[in-house]
Design a protein around this motif. Structure first.
Motif, PDB file in Angstrom:
ATOM      1  N   GLU A 279       0.854  -1.176   0.000  1.00 38.32           N
ATOM      2  CA  GLU A 279       0.000   0.000   0.000  1.00 38.32           C
ATOM      3  C   GLU A 279       0.892   1.227   0.000  1.00 38.32           C
ATOM      4  OE1 GLU A 279      -4.365  -0.637   1.946  1.00 38.32           O
ATOM      5  OE2 GLU A 279      -2.761  -0.135   3.337  1.00 38.32           O
ATOM      6  N   SER A 280       0.317   2.347  -0.336  1.00 45.16           N
ATOM      7  CA  SER A 280       1.098   3.582  -0.399  1.00 45.16           C
ATOM      8  C   SER A 280       1.585   4.003   0.992  1.00 45.16           C
ATOM      9  CB  SER A 280       0.242   4.705  -0.991  1.00 45.16           C
ATOM     10  OG  SER A 280       0.855   5.963  -0.763  1.00 45.16           O
ATOM     11  N   PRO A 281       2.897   4.213   1.156  1.00 41.61           N
ATOM     12  CA  PRO A 281       3.407   4.735   2.431  1.00 41.61           C
ATOM     13  C   PRO A 281       2.801   6.105   2.753  1.00 41.61           C
ATOM     14  CG  PRO A 281       5.208   3.859   1.110  1.00 41.61           C
ATOM     15  CD  PRO A 281       3.998   3.883   0.225  1.00 41.61           C
ATOM     16  N   ASP A 282       2.518   6.898   1.714  1.00 43.00           N
ATOM     17  CA  ASP A 282       1.874   8.198   1.927  1.00 43.00           C
ATOM     18  C   ASP A 282       0.522   8.028   2.620  1.00 43.00           C
ATOM     19  OD1 ASP A 282       3.884   9.705   0.836  1.00 43.00           O
ATOM     20  OD2 ASP A 282       3.006   9.791  -1.161  1.00 43.00           O
ATOM     21  N   LEU A 283      -0.206   6.998   2.221  1.00 46.29           N
ATOM     22  CA  LEU A 283      -1.516   6.733   2.815  1.00 46.29           C
ATOM     23  C   LEU A 283      -1.375   6.473   4.305  1.00 46.29           C
ATOM     24  CD1 LEU A 283      -4.297   4.488   1.342  1.00 46.29           C
ATOM     25  CD2 LEU A 283      -3.565   4.146   3.702  1.00 46.29           C
ATOM     26  N   HIS A 284      -0.403   5.657   4.696  1.00 41.41           N
ATOM     27  CA  HIS A 284      -0.218   5.312   6.108  1.00 41.41           C
ATOM     28  C   HIS A 284       0.270   6.510   6.909  1.00 41.41           C
ATOM     29  CE1 HIS A 284      -0.705   0.806   6.200  1.00 41.41           C
ATOM     30  NE2 HIS A 284      -0.804   1.087   4.903  1.00 41.41           N
ATOM     31  N   ARG A 285       1.127   7.331   6.328  1.00 38.78           N
ATOM     32  CA  ARG A 285       1.565   8.543   7.038  1.00 38.78           C
ATOM     33  C   ARG A 285       0.389   9.518   7.193  1.00 38.78           C
ATOM     34  NH1 ARG A 285       6.120   7.825   3.655  1.00 38.78           N
ATOM     35  NH2 ARG A 285       5.332   9.403   2.220  1.00 38.78           N
ATOM     36  N   GLY A 286      -0.437   9.627   6.146  1.00 36.52           N
ATOM     37  CA  GLY A 286      -1.585  10.522   6.216  1.00 36.52           C
ATOM     38  C   GLY A 286      -2.585  10.093   7.280  1.00 36.52           C
ATOM     39  N   VAL A 287      -2.816   8.786   7.405  1.00 34.14           N
ATOM     40  CA  VAL A 287      -3.725   8.282   8.436  1.00 34.14           C
ATOM     41  C   VAL A 287      -3.167   8.585   9.818  1.00 34.14           C
ATOM     42  CG1 VAL A 287      -4.644   6.177   9.487  1.00 34.14           C
ATOM     43  CG2 VAL A 287      -4.789   6.504   7.007  1.00 34.14           C
ATOM     44  N   CYS A 288      -1.881   8.355  10.004  1.00 29.74           N
ATOM     45  CA  CYS A 288      -1.237   8.654  11.285  1.00 29.74           C
ATOM     46  C   CYS A 288      -1.420  10.132  11.636  1.00 29.74           C
ATOM     47  CB  CYS A 288       0.249   8.299  11.228  1.00 29.74           C
ATOM     48  SG  CYS A 288       1.192   8.779  12.707  1.00 29.74           S
ATOM     49  N   ASN A 289      -1.153  11.007  10.681  1.00 28.93           N
ATOM     50  CA  ASN A 289      -1.284  12.449  10.926  1.00 28.93           C
ATOM     51  C   ASN A 289      -2.718  12.817  11.313  1.00 28.93           C
ATOM     52  OD1 ASN A 289       1.408  12.738  10.239  1.00 28.93           O
ATOM     53  ND2 ASN A 289       0.984  13.375   8.138  1.00 28.93           N
ATOM     54  N   ALA A 290      -3.690  12.220  10.619  1.00 29.69           N
ATOM     55  CA  ALA A 290      -5.094  12.525  10.889  1.00 29.69           C
ATOM     56  C   ALA A 290      -5.493  12.073  12.293  1.00 29.69           C
ATOM     57  CB  ALA A 290      -5.990  11.869   9.839  1.00 29.69           C
ATOM     58  N   ILE A 291      -5.025  10.910  12.709  1.00 30.91           N
ATOM     59  CA  ILE A 291      -5.349  10.402  14.047  1.00 30.91           C
ATOM     60  C   ILE A 291      -4.733  11.284  15.124  1.00 30.91           C
ATOM     61  CG2 ILE A 291      -5.014   8.477  15.649  1.00 30.91           C
ATOM     62  CD1 ILE A 291      -5.074   6.617  13.195  1.00 30.91           C
ATOM     63  N   LEU A 292      -3.461  11.630  14.947  1.00 26.99           N
ATOM     64  CA  LEU A 292      -2.793  12.495  15.929  1.00 26.99           C
ATOM     65  C   LEU A 292      -3.473  13.851  16.012  1.00 26.99           C
ATOM     66  CD1 LEU A 292       0.969  11.740  15.172  1.00 26.99           C
ATOM     67  CD2 LEU A 292      -0.399  10.879  17.078  1.00 26.99           C
ATOM     68  N   ASP A 293      -3.882  14.383  14.864  1.00 22.52           N
ATOM     69  CA  ASP A 293      -4.527  15.694  14.842  1.00 22.52           C
ATOM     70  C   ASP A 293      -5.877  15.645  15.554  1.00 22.52           C
ATOM     71  OD1 ASP A 293      -4.501  18.496  13.799  1.00 22.52           O
ATOM     72  OD2 ASP A 293      -6.291  17.814  12.754  1.00 22.52           O
ATOM     73  N   PHE A 294      -6.635  14.585  15.314  1.00 21.16           N
ATOM     74  CA  PHE A 294      -7.931  14.457  15.982  1.00 21.16           C
ATOM     75  C   PHE A 294      -7.745  14.346  17.490  1.00 21.16           C
ATOM     76  CE2 PHE A 294     -11.553  12.292  17.784  1.00 21.16           C
ATOM     77  CZ  PHE A 294     -12.633  12.883  17.141  1.00 21.16           C
ATOM     78  N   ALA A 295      -6.799  13.504  17.906  1.00 21.32           N
ATOM     79  CA  ALA A 295      -6.562  13.325  19.342  1.00 21.32           C
ATOM     80  C   ALA A 295      -6.146  14.631  19.995  1.00 21.32           C
ATOM     81  CB  ALA A 295      -5.489  12.254  19.560  1.00 21.32           C
TER      82      ALA A 295
END
Length: 314
Positions: free
Chosen positions: A142-158
């Motif tokens: 899968e795209s590494p960009d996708l996994h980094r983007g998900v991580c960023n979104a989770i951290l931002d929400f938290a």
């Protein structure tokens, strides 16, 4: 025991973390049970906070994550990590490639044809990949960009919902409400100017329409307080929630949490990601929208005496 075997505590942490508990809890959310709409929000707030705690532990010491979660993930510790990763106001996992002071270094093995950012996605975030030892190439499933983007979104929400988390943790101060209930409380207890009354009614009418159209929508009320000379200004804030987006975002967060903790990661995120509204992950929309706020003064009078008649039954 050989030092190559690693810490037994890390082994226990990685292989016995209760993912099944959280998976079971999310599976129990029933779209036909009105109360589970609140459970979807509660689960999302809890899981994103857990992810932020564990992420903050791994980026400081990936060899002792359980210990660091136990000793070094107070709110100030997490904020300190996120501040070191902040870019244009938002904490991003890709900033690790700049080797911030006090955080672990994630570097690509020189033997492989691999960018540092992709090494972070594979080694830290658990993005699934395969290695061709003969050619030294790394192929991501899968795209590494996708996994980094998900991580960023989770951290931002938290990071942006710590106050909501505290409302849940300290007395469960989140109160589900309906437009009719809001109208009754405000109409009977709070004075509104004539112009404000019209705007208030228009807001409630629009809210009723939106909740009728949204299969998984609901509202809740929170209390906001500010000190004043006479005591406090108390504000009642009402929020509208997209519980379906909460539910799918919680599922995505659990998959990402598995990849963060498990030694080989490997969960695919694209399918779960497709069910989360794009605008939520891109910070252009929220799963929780502030609808209205009304305030009233509260006198600071600890000497108030409640009469016995108030507790007397017929």
């Amino acid at each position: 025991m050989s030092s190559e075997q690693g810490s037994p505590f890390k082994f226990l942490w990685q292989f016995r973390y209760p993912f099944a508990y959280w998976d079971n809890r999310l599976e129990k959310i029933n779209p036909y049970n009105e109360q589970d709409r609140l459970e979807a929000l509660y689960s999302l707030v809890q899981l994103t906070d857990i992810y932020a705690h564990i992420f903050a532990a791994y980026v400081r010491n990936p060899e002792q994550p359980w210990f660091f979660v136990k000793e070094n993930t107070f709110r100030g510790d997490i904020d300190g990590v996120l501040d070191k990763l902040r870019t244009e106001g938002m904490a991003t996992v890709g900033t690790l490639s700049e080797n911030p002071e006090g955080l672990a270094t994630f570097e690509a093995n020189e033997e492989y044809d691999l960018h540092e950012l992709d090494a972070i996605a594979g080694a830290l975030l658990g993005c699934p990949f395969t290695v061709d030892e003969e050619t030294g190439s790394v192929e991501f499933d899968e795209s590494p960009d996708l996994h980094r983007g998900v991580c960023n979104a989770i951290l931002d929400f938290a990071e942006n919902h710590t106050a909501l988390l505290n409302d849940f943790k300290h007395g469960f101060r989140i109160l589900p409400v309906t437009p009719d209930g809001i109208e009754h409380i405000v109409g009977s207890s709070m004075l509104l100017d004539e112009g404000d009354e019209d705007a208030f009614e228009e807001t409630l009418d629009l809210l009723r329409e939106e909740l009728e159209e949204a299969e998984w929508g609901f509202c809740f009320a929170r209390m906001h307080t500010e000190t004043a000379d006479y005591g406090y200004d108390i504000q009642l804030d009402v929020y509208q929630v997209d519980a379906w987006a909460c539910y799918k975002f919680a599922e995505l967060t659990l998959d990402a949490l598995h990849n963060l903790i498990s030694p080989n990661g490997g969960n695919y995120l694209e399918e779960s990601l497709a069910e989360v509204p794009d605008l939520v992950l891109e910070n252009e929309a929220t799963i929780m929208e502030h609808v209205l706020g009304v305030s009233t003064p509260l006198r600071d009078d600890p000497g108030t005496v409640v009469s016995k008649d108030e507790f007397r039954s017929d």
